[in-house]
Enzyme design. Structure first.
Site, PDB file in Angstrom:
ATOM      1  N   PHE A   1       1.032  -1.194   0.039  1.00  0.00           N
ATOM      2  CA  PHE A   1      -0.125  -0.083  -0.086  1.00  0.00           C
ATOM      3  C   PHE A   1       0.992   1.176  -0.035  1.00  0.00           C
ATOM      4  O   PHE A   1       1.493   1.278   0.877  1.00  0.00           O
ATOM      5  CB  PHE A   1      -0.797  -0.006   1.225  1.00  0.00           C
ATOM      6  CG  PHE A   1      -1.796   1.004   1.357  1.00  0.00           C
ATOM      7  CD1 PHE A   1      -2.858   1.322   0.761  1.00  0.00           C
ATOM      8  CD2 PHE A   1      -1.520   1.995   2.427  1.00  0.00           C
ATOM      9  CE1 PHE A   1      -3.789   2.365   0.731  1.00  0.00           C
ATOM     10  CE2 PHE A   1      -2.354   3.001   2.828  1.00  0.00           C
ATOM     11  CZ  PHE A   1      -3.546   3.097   1.756  1.00  0.00           C
TER      12      PHE A   1
ATOM     13  N   GLN B   1       2.482  -8.369  45.509  1.00  0.00           N
ATOM     14  CA  GLN B   1       1.527  -7.627  45.026  1.00  0.00           C
ATOM     15  C   GLN B   1       1.803  -6.724  43.645  1.00  0.00           C
ATOM     16  O   GLN B   1       0.932  -6.416  42.964  1.00  0.00           O
ATOM     17  CB  GLN B   1       1.127  -6.642  46.253  1.00  0.00           C
ATOM     18  CG  GLN B   1       0.484  -7.640  47.211  1.00  0.00           C
ATOM     19  CD  GLN B   1      -0.057  -6.887  48.396  1.00  0.00           C
ATOM     20  OE1 GLN B   1      -0.252  -5.490  48.422  1.00  0.00           O
ATOM     21  NE2 GLN B   1      -0.772  -7.647  49.327  1.00  0.00           N
TER      22      GLN B   1
ATOM     23  N   GLU C   1       0.142   3.440  10.025  1.00  0.00           N
ATOM     24  CA  GLU C   1      -1.323   3.481   9.797  1.00  0.00           C
ATOM     25  C   GLU C   1      -2.000   4.654  10.808  1.00  0.00           C
ATOM     26  O   GLU C   1      -3.159   4.391  11.256  1.00  0.00           O
ATOM     27  CB  GLU C   1      -1.882   2.106  10.143  1.00  0.00           C
ATOM     28  CG  GLU C   1      -1.301   1.081   9.155  1.00  0.00           C
ATOM     29  CD  GLU C   1      -2.285  -0.045   8.584  1.00  0.00           C
ATOM     30  OE1 GLU C   1      -3.294   0.431   8.269  1.00  0.00           O
ATOM     31  OE2 GLU C   1      -1.710  -0.942   8.385  1.00  0.00           O
TER      32      GLU C   1
HETATM   33  N1  CAA Z   1     -13.339   7.493   4.706  1.00  0.00           N
HETATM   34  C1  CAA Z   1     -13.830   8.179   3.860  1.00  0.00           C
HETATM   35  N2  CAA Z   1     -13.451   9.530   3.589  1.00  0.00           N
HETATM   36  C2  CAA Z   1     -12.836  10.224   4.668  1.00  0.00           C
HETATM   37  C3  CAA Z   1     -12.450   9.490   5.645  1.00  0.00           C
HETATM   38  C4  CAA Z   1     -12.373   8.187   5.793  1.00  0.00           C
HETATM   39  N3  CAA Z   1     -12.302   7.471   6.969  1.00  0.00           N
HETATM   40  N4  CAA Z   1     -11.447  10.420   6.397  1.00  0.00           N
HETATM   41  C5  CAA Z   1     -11.728  11.642   5.701  1.00  0.00           C
HETATM   42  N5  CAA Z   1     -12.403  11.510   4.547  1.00  0.00           N
HETATM   43  C6  CAA Z   1     -12.885  12.572   3.654  1.00  0.00           C
HETATM   44  C7  CAA Z   1     -13.458  13.492   4.436  1.00  0.00           C
HETATM   45  O1  CAA Z   1     -14.819  13.332   4.437  1.00  0.00           O
HETATM   46  C8  CAA Z   1     -13.178  14.775   3.421  1.00  0.00           C
HETATM   47  O2  CAA Z   1     -13.849  14.750   2.303  1.00  0.00           O
HETATM   48  P1  CAA Z   1     -14.682  16.111   1.854  1.00  0.00           P
HETATM   49  O3  CAA Z   1     -13.956  17.405   1.941  1.00  0.00           O
HETATM   50  O4  CAA Z   1     -15.548  15.619   0.799  1.00  0.00           O
HETATM   51  O5  CAA Z   1     -15.842  16.343   3.127  1.00  0.00           O
HETATM   52  C9  CAA Z   1     -11.841  14.592   3.061  1.00  0.00           C
HETATM   53  O6  CAA Z   1     -11.594  13.089   3.010  1.00  0.00           O
HETATM   54  C10 CAA Z   1     -10.714  15.276   3.841  1.00  0.00           C
HETATM   55  O7  CAA Z   1     -10.807  14.773   5.123  1.00  0.00           O
HETATM   56  P2  CAA Z   1     -10.096  15.653   6.422  1.00  0.00           P
HETATM   57  O8  CAA Z   1     -10.550  17.241   6.307  1.00  0.00           O
HETATM   58  O9  CAA Z   1     -10.877  15.045   7.805  1.00  0.00           O
HETATM   59  O10 CAA Z   1      -8.723  15.585   6.120  1.00  0.00           O
HETATM   60  P3  CAA Z   1      -7.694  16.101   7.003  1.00  0.00           P
HETATM   61  O11 CAA Z   1      -6.586  16.444   6.202  1.00  0.00           O
HETATM   62  O12 CAA Z   1      -8.136  17.025   8.165  1.00  0.00           O
HETATM   63  O13 CAA Z   1      -7.191  14.978   7.952  1.00  0.00           O
HETATM   64  C11 CAA Z   1      -6.209  12.864   8.561  1.00  0.00           C
HETATM   65  C12 CAA Z   1      -6.998  13.776   7.656  1.00  0.00           C
HETATM   66  C13 CAA Z   1      -6.891  12.324   9.631  1.00  0.00           C
HETATM   67  C14 CAA Z   1      -5.184  13.616   9.504  1.00  0.00           C
HETATM   68  C15 CAA Z   1      -5.439  11.803   7.596  1.00  0.00           C
HETATM   69  O14 CAA Z   1      -4.599  12.641   6.734  1.00  0.00           O
HETATM   70  C16 CAA Z   1      -4.838  10.730   8.182  1.00  0.00           C
HETATM   71  O15 CAA Z   1      -5.473   9.842   8.300  1.00  0.00           O
HETATM   72  N6  CAA Z   1      -3.532  10.741   8.164  1.00  0.00           N
HETATM   73  C17 CAA Z   1      -2.644   9.921   8.819  1.00  0.00           C
HETATM   74  C18 CAA Z   1      -2.189   8.863   7.827  1.00  0.00           C
HETATM   75  C19 CAA Z   1      -1.952   7.588   7.842  1.00  0.00           C
HETATM   76  O16 CAA Z   1      -2.453   6.892   8.812  1.00  0.00           O
HETATM   77  N7  CAA Z   1      -0.595   7.262   7.141  1.00  0.00           N
HETATM   78  C20 CAA Z   1       0.000   5.764   7.509  1.00  0.00           C
HETATM   79  C21 CAA Z   1       0.134   5.181   6.182  1.00  0.00           C
HETATM   80  S1  CAA Z   1       0.115   3.533   5.803  1.00  0.00           S
HETATM   81  C22 CAA Z   1       1.155   2.796   6.634  1.00  0.00           C
HETATM   82  O17 CAA Z   1       1.364   3.007   7.675  1.00  0.00           O
HETATM   83  C23 CAA Z   1       2.174   1.936   5.682  1.00  0.00           C
HETATM   84  C24 CAA Z   1       2.164   0.560   5.830  1.00  0.00           C
HETATM   85  O18 CAA Z   1       2.991  -0.044   4.822  1.00  0.00           O
HETATM   86  C25 CAA Z   1       1.305  -0.092   6.856  1.00  0.00           C
END
Ligand code: CAA
Length: 384
Positions: free
Chosen positions: A123, A279, A363
């Site tokens: 991913f 304890q 994540e």
């Molecule tokens: N499902 C569907 N849509 C979603 C959503 C969800 N869970 N969360 C947000 N959205 C949509 C919102 O509805 C919004 O859409 P509209 O503008 O049409 O209303 C849009 O996305 C933007 O949402 P936000 O304004 O809430 O976004 P934000 O920028 O303020 O915040 C955040 C988003 C929560 C910070 C997000 O960026 C986030 O989760 N960041 C962390 C990223 C992350 O988890 N990275 C890990 C990568 S994977 C990994 O670890 C690698 C691996 O190999 C394991």
């Protein structure tokens, strides 16, 4: 809420435990020591029908409900968070995203191979300058006729070095911000990309982690997942699945810590008696047990919402935040109980401790989970 497992849930847990006891537990220490991903074991998990998760059987999946899937992840997580991470990425981030967003053709083409372990998925969201700020992705997707050309790089990608298929989030129009993002299914054989291994991690050493690099990687239009502009939603919905799987795996870590600790404190004698009679030791065990049960029920709550296809972003964040922090606390206490012998690389509790830290970061960090919960409580977004 039914507190009894169904026959099917019990069967999947038993099958996962048999696989783990036979294929993972005996070898994982060595893979961890040599920082190698046990790819053969992963492929065998697919052959044994345990990589199908909740994907429907018509696509070669396991057709599990989400409590059953959580039990599978818990069993694997109890043995190895490295291995569980690979499973999480394969099923939760990649296969379930294709199931949710894919065309009929994409589902038929990719899901059976992913579920059987014949293809490994990764991913590609995170970049060096786009971690928590996932919308800040700069990997560029440029369209030329019926083809897309991807340029840029993704980092800290679990399974990146071994992946046959990468789900990649790229920017089609920087002016559009997150509304310009799109998701692509990049098949390594037809659209080659380079992978550079990332070694020297604190934990998750038996997990393959890589930077993956795209240099005008040519991807056919048919491999667009969802529509242009839906890439952020694809990524966020993938994380609703991925975070759930991390939380379920952390329940396994908690159980593993508890099991190892209870066994040890009953055997280890100091001051002429088993240390389990003290304890302060029982205090640590009790906290571990309460945390394990609480994490488990938070995971099952999210699972029940998933079973009904009810949006569960906040419940998943609560489960992921609590379970990962609790797993880290439990692993720290387990090392403490084992004393110096738990501080050695080969000790299972040392591995739990090193691995558990990652779950509070990848994540979505614990801070990001809290901001998602805070947004839900107040209506205020922390980021403009
Ligand atoms: N499902 C569907 N849509 C979603 C959503 C969800 N869970 N969360 C947000 N959205 C949509 C919102 O509805 C919004 O859409 P509209 O503008 O049409 O209303 C849009 O996305 C933007 O949402 P936000 O304004 O809430 O976004 P934000 O920028 O303020 O915040 C955040 C988003 C929560 C910070 C997000 O960026 C986030 O989760 N960041 C962390 C990223 C992350 O988890 N990275 C890990 C990568 S994977 C990994 O670890 C690698 C691996 O190999 C394991």
């Amino acid at each position: 809420m039914d507190l009894e497992f169904s026959d099917e849930q019990r069967m999947v847990r038993a099958a996962a435990r048999r696989f783990v006891d036979r294929e993972i537990t005996p070898v994982i220490g060595e893979y961890d020591r040599t920082e190698t991903f046990p790819k053969g074991v992963f492929v065998r998990l697919g052959h044994d029908g345990l990589l199908g998760g909740p994907i429907p059987m018509e696509y070669g999946g396991g057709g599990l409900d989400y409590v059953g899937y959580a039990l599978l992840l818990e069993e694997i997580g109890r043995a190895s968070s490295s291995f569980r991470s690979a499973v999480s990425v394969q099923i939760s981030l990649v296969a379930l995203s294709i199931f949710k967003w894919g065309t009929a053709e994409q589902k038929e083409r990719y899901l059976p191979r992913l579920c059987r372990g014949e293809a490994i998925g990764c991913f590609g969201l995170t970049e060096s300058e786009a971690g928590s700020d996932a919308a800040g992705v700069t990997t560029r997707a440029a369209q030329e006729g019926e083809r897309w050309f991807l340029s840029g790089s993704k980092t800290f990608i679990t399974n990146g070095g071994v992946a046959d298929l990468a789900l990649v989030i790229a920017q089609t129009d920087p002016e559009m911000g997150y509304k310009g993002l799109a998701a692509f299914l990049v098949e390594r054989e037809e659209s080659p990309f380079t992978a550079m291994p990332i070694l020297g991690k604190l934990g998750l050493r038996a997990s393959d982690t890589a930077e993956i690099i795209f240099e005008r990687t040519d991807v056919p239009e048919k491999n667009l997942l969802g529509k242009v502009g839906e890439g952020f939603e694809v990524a966020m919905s993938a994380l609703d699945q991925g975070r759930f799987s991390v939380a379920a795996g952390c329940v396994g870590t908690l159980e593993g810590c508890l099991e190892a600790s209870v066994d040890y404190v009953k055997r280890r004698k100091q001051f002429g008696r088993a240390i389990g009679s003290f304890q302060l030791v029982q205090d640590m065990l009790a906290r571990m047990k309460v945390d394990a049960d609480a994490a488990r029920f938070l995971v099952y709550r999210a699972a029940l919402l998933k079973n009904k296809s009810i949006k569960d972003t906040v419940e998943v964040s609560i489960a992921k935040y609590f379970a990962s922090e609790a797993a880290l606390r439990a692993a720290s206490d387990a090392v403490q109980l084992f004393g110096a012998s738990g501080y050695l690389d080969e000790a299972s509790v040392a591995r739990y401790y090193r691995d558990a830290k990652a779950a509070t970061i990848y994540e979505g960090t614990s801070q990001i989970q809290k901001l998602i919960i805070g947004h839900d409580l107040t209506g205020f977004r922390a980021f403009a």
